[in-house]
Motif scaffolding. Structure first.
Motif, PDB file in Angstrom:
ATOM      1  N   TYR A 463       0.817  -1.219   0.000  1.00  0.00           N
ATOM      2  CA  TYR A 463       0.000   0.000   0.000  1.00  0.00           C
ATOM      3  C   TYR A 463       0.852   1.271   0.000  1.00  0.00           C
ATOM      4  O   TYR A 463       0.299   2.371   0.011  1.00  0.00           O
ATOM      5  N   PHE A 467      -2.891   2.932   3.790  1.00  0.00           N
ATOM      6  CA  PHE A 467      -3.746   1.792   4.114  1.00  0.00           C
ATOM      7  C   PHE A 467      -5.207   2.072   3.806  1.00  0.00           C
ATOM      8  O   PHE A 467      -5.656   3.210   3.904  1.00  0.00           O
ATOM      9  N   PRO A 468      -5.960   1.014   3.470  1.00  0.00           N
ATOM     10  CA  PRO A 468      -7.415   1.192   3.392  1.00  0.00           C
ATOM     11  C   PRO A 468      -7.945   1.580   4.773  1.00  0.00           C
ATOM     12  O   PRO A 468      -7.281   1.343   5.786  1.00  0.00           O
ATOM     13  N   PRO A 525      -6.632   8.669   5.482  1.00  0.00           N
ATOM     14  CA  PRO A 525      -7.561   8.534   4.348  1.00  0.00           C
ATOM     15  C   PRO A 525      -8.497   9.734   4.154  1.00  0.00           C
ATOM     16  O   PRO A 525      -8.726  10.146   3.030  1.00  0.00           O
ATOM     17  N   ASP A 565     -16.863   2.002   3.536  1.00  0.00           N
ATOM     18  CA  ASP A 565     -15.446   1.645   3.315  1.00  0.00           C
ATOM     19  C   ASP A 565     -15.023   0.545   4.285  1.00  0.00           C
ATOM     20  O   ASP A 565     -14.339  -0.407   3.915  1.00  0.00           O
ATOM     21  N   LYS A 569     -14.077  -3.293   3.551  1.00  0.00           N
ATOM     22  CA  LYS A 569     -12.611  -3.316   3.662  1.00  0.00           C
ATOM     23  C   LYS A 569     -11.977  -2.798   2.373  1.00  0.00           C
ATOM     24  O   LYS A 569     -10.985  -3.321   1.883  1.00  0.00           O
ATOM     25  N   ARG A 570     -12.598  -1.754   1.791  1.00  0.00           N
ATOM     26  CA  ARG A 570     -12.132  -1.301   0.483  1.00  0.00           C
ATOM     27  C   ARG A 570     -11.117  -0.165   0.614  1.00  0.00           C
ATOM     28  O   ARG A 570     -11.094   0.562   1.612  1.00  0.00           O
ATOM     29  N   GLN A 571     -10.333  -0.019  -0.421  1.00  0.00           N
ATOM     30  CA  GLN A 571      -9.387   1.092  -0.507  1.00  0.00           C
ATOM     31  C   GLN A 571     -10.182   2.306  -0.951  1.00  0.00           C
ATOM     32  O   GLN A 571     -11.142   2.175  -1.709  1.00  0.00           O
TER      33      GLN A 571
END
Ligand SMILES: [Zn+2]
Ligand SMILES: [Zn+2]
Length: 572
Positions: A463, A467-468, A525, A565, A569-571
């Motif tokens: 990554y 990180f996601p 994020p 999200d 568990k998505r990016q």
């Protein structure tokens, strides 16, 4: 593979020839091809550094253009000794050789070598010197420290450029560098080869543990915990003192004359002792005992490398006790679970490796053949790309290793599944069959992350630290534009914390641009900027990592988005 090695090894001669021109007093050691390129070890009479690479490469280029042939000559040992009279390392190698000696001449450089090489130096493709390091002659600290120059060679300039691009990208993603920048962990000479987890890094570890627990509960695993230190006797019984001794930390308990206990290098014995504590029935099978067990292995100083090779690490282990008839379906279930894990992290299977019986092993030949036969069947029935490593299995059974491909196309070994008929024999394990008779269970040992610390090291590089949301140590940061907006910022902060999000509030007196830059560097994020307009509208202004502005929305709308999200568990 062979052509690649020949090209790289030929290039090591080219390097040595250039070095001879530039540094006539140099002493030559050896120059083999390696997995990624080649090296040559030299003893210089003056310091050489990376600053000299340009000059060396230029001289290599000149010799290359001259199309000097690689000329093979066969000489007697006496002639060879004369030829290398002032080359002490070559003379040392000659001491071990007998009969006719093969040497190769390239321009005015002669090397002791069996070949093969390309026809002449013009056939050497595009090359580059990569790095310089100290290396002991013959790898022994007792010997002189030489200078090792690493390089690489490709048939075309295009391939070299692509390799260098990938290499630069990998260096940017080095987990040791990112780990420091994001304050995830540190290393200290007081505990060589062990990691110190800082709050943010340990938070990610906890997420990996929790995800592991969630999937394993669903798959019918039960979690156990076994001691770190067990008696010498039990490690004798499992064969670890015979086959794993050089990596075992031995413990001398107070009052003992010699080491009487050992820190576990594997979780197996603990799992087996739990099994032994009562008589089991076939009705309990498959009995899946999982353990996030901390193990210690004394890896040599040269082997330890960041999180990728530690001396103390956590294995996401499990020991599955089952009947012989259940083995195949259990193996398939574990393989499917591996794929589910790797899919979540965007890692792809490169190939599986089946490792078979090693020379040093326990158990009867018939048992090994049976176990290997079942594993080959599973590979075939699942149509999995694989290769066979003859003699590379664990000392108690054959195994599957998963090799994964990351976003840069590099491969990593992670999961291992071992099929073991030998330890149940060693420990005289039994279960009661449907007919009321006693039989031996089969034992499957397996890890999916492998070492959880190592897996996180791979994820950091996968990554590049971004990180996601579900793994990010800080998921959202509130950025008030001025002090006047701090009160509203605190309200938003509290709402996010109440919703269970890992949130920070930037209450420093700094420009908004500087605050955003700081949060970007931490790879957070979501950034939520609040100022006059947001307060008037009861909104937050959302931007995602990577400078994408999503604009104004209510805090509730933001929570809906980030929760999706998390759930997937998505990016971002
Ligand atoms: Zn050679
Ligand atoms: Zn085990």
């Amino acid at each position: 593979m062979q052509a690649e090695a020949t090209l790289n090894h030929s290039c090591s001669h080219l390097l040595a020839a250039a070095i001879k021109r530039l540094y006539p007093k140099v002493k030559f050691a050896i120059g083999p091809a390696i997995e990624n390129g080649f090296y040559y070890d030299f003893e210089f009479s003056q310091p050489v550094s990376e600053a000299d690479f340009g000059k060396i490469e230029k001289t290599m280029g000149k010799i290359k253009q001259q199309a000097c042939p690689f000329e093979r000559k066969v000489v007697s040992l006496a002639e060879a000794k004369k030829l290398f009279a002032n080359q002490p390392y070559k003379l040392e190698i000659l001491k071990e050789l007998k009969g006719k000696i093969s040497v190769y001449q390239t321009g005015d450089f002669v090397d002791l070598c069996k070949g093969p090489h390309v026809v002449d130096t013009a056939k050497i493709g595009a090359f580059k010197l990569l790095s310089i390091a100290g290396a002991y002659w013959r790898g022994s600290e007792q010997n002189k420290m030489l200078t090792r120059l690493y390089g690489i060679c490709f048939p075309t300039a295009k391939e070299l450029t692509e390799f260098l691009r990938q290499r630069a990208e990998a260096a940017k993603r080095d987990h040791r560098k990112i780990g420091q920048e994001l304050e995830l962990f540190s290393f200290h000479p007081e505990a060589p080869g062990d990691v110190f987890w800082h709050p943010k890094g340990y938070l990610i570890m906890q997420q990996l543990f929790e995800y592991w627990r969630e999937l394993h509960r669903r798959e019918g695993y039960q979690e156990v915990r076994t001691p770190e230190i067990l008696t010498r006797q039990v490690w004798n019984q499992s064969g670890h003192t015979d086959f794993f001794m050089e990596k075992i930390y031995r413990v001398l308990t107070p009052g003992a004359k010699q080491w009487d206990m050992a820190i576990k290098p594997m979780n197996c014995d603990g799992g087996i002792l739990i099994y032994q504590s009562k008589l089991h029935s076939y009705r309990e099978f498959p009995l899946r005992l999982g353990e996030l067990g901390v193990v210690h292995r004394f890896e040599s100083g040269g082997e330890i490398h960041g999180l990728l090779r530690l001396r103390e690490f956590t294995q996401d282990d499990a020991h599955i006790f089952c009947t012989p008839a259940q083995v195949k379906s259990e193996l398939k279930k574990v393989i499917a679970l591996c794929f589910e894990f790797y899919d979540t992290f965007g890692l792809k299977l490169d190939h599986l490796e089946l490792s078979t019986r090693p020379a040093q092993s326990i158990g009867a030949t018939a048992i090994w053949e049976k176990a290997e036969g079942i594993m080959r069947q599973v590979l075939q029935e699942n149509q999995l790309p694989h290769q066979v490593n003859e003699g590379e299995g664990a000392f108690y059974g054959p195994k599957f290793d998963f090799h994964l491909r990351d976003s840069l196309g590099r491969t990593w070994q992670c999961a291992t599944i071992q099929l073991d008929f030998a330890q149940p024999e060693n420990f005289d394990l039994e279960y009661v069959t449907a007919k009321g008779t006693r039989e031996r269970p089969v034992l499957i040992h397996r890890v999916i992350y492998g070492s959880v610390e190592r897996f996180l090291g791979i994820l950091i590089e996968q990554y590049a630290g971004a990180f996601p949301v579900w793994l990010a140590p800080v998921q959202a940061k509130i950025i008030p534009i001025t002090d006047q907006h701090l009160g509203y910022g605190r309200q938003v902060y509290q709402k996010l914390v109440d919703a269970g999000l890992r949130t920070e509030l930037d209450d420093r007196r700094d420009t908004t641009a500087a605050k955003i830059r700081a949060a970007e560097l931490q790879k957070i994020p979501y950034l939520l900027v609040v100022g006059d307009r947001e307060i008037a509208n009861g909104h937050v202004n959302v931007r995602t990592r990577g400078k994408k502005v999503l604009g104004e929305m209510t805090t509730a709308a933001f929570l809906t988005r980030i929760k999706a999200d998390l759930a997937q568990k998505r990016q971002i």
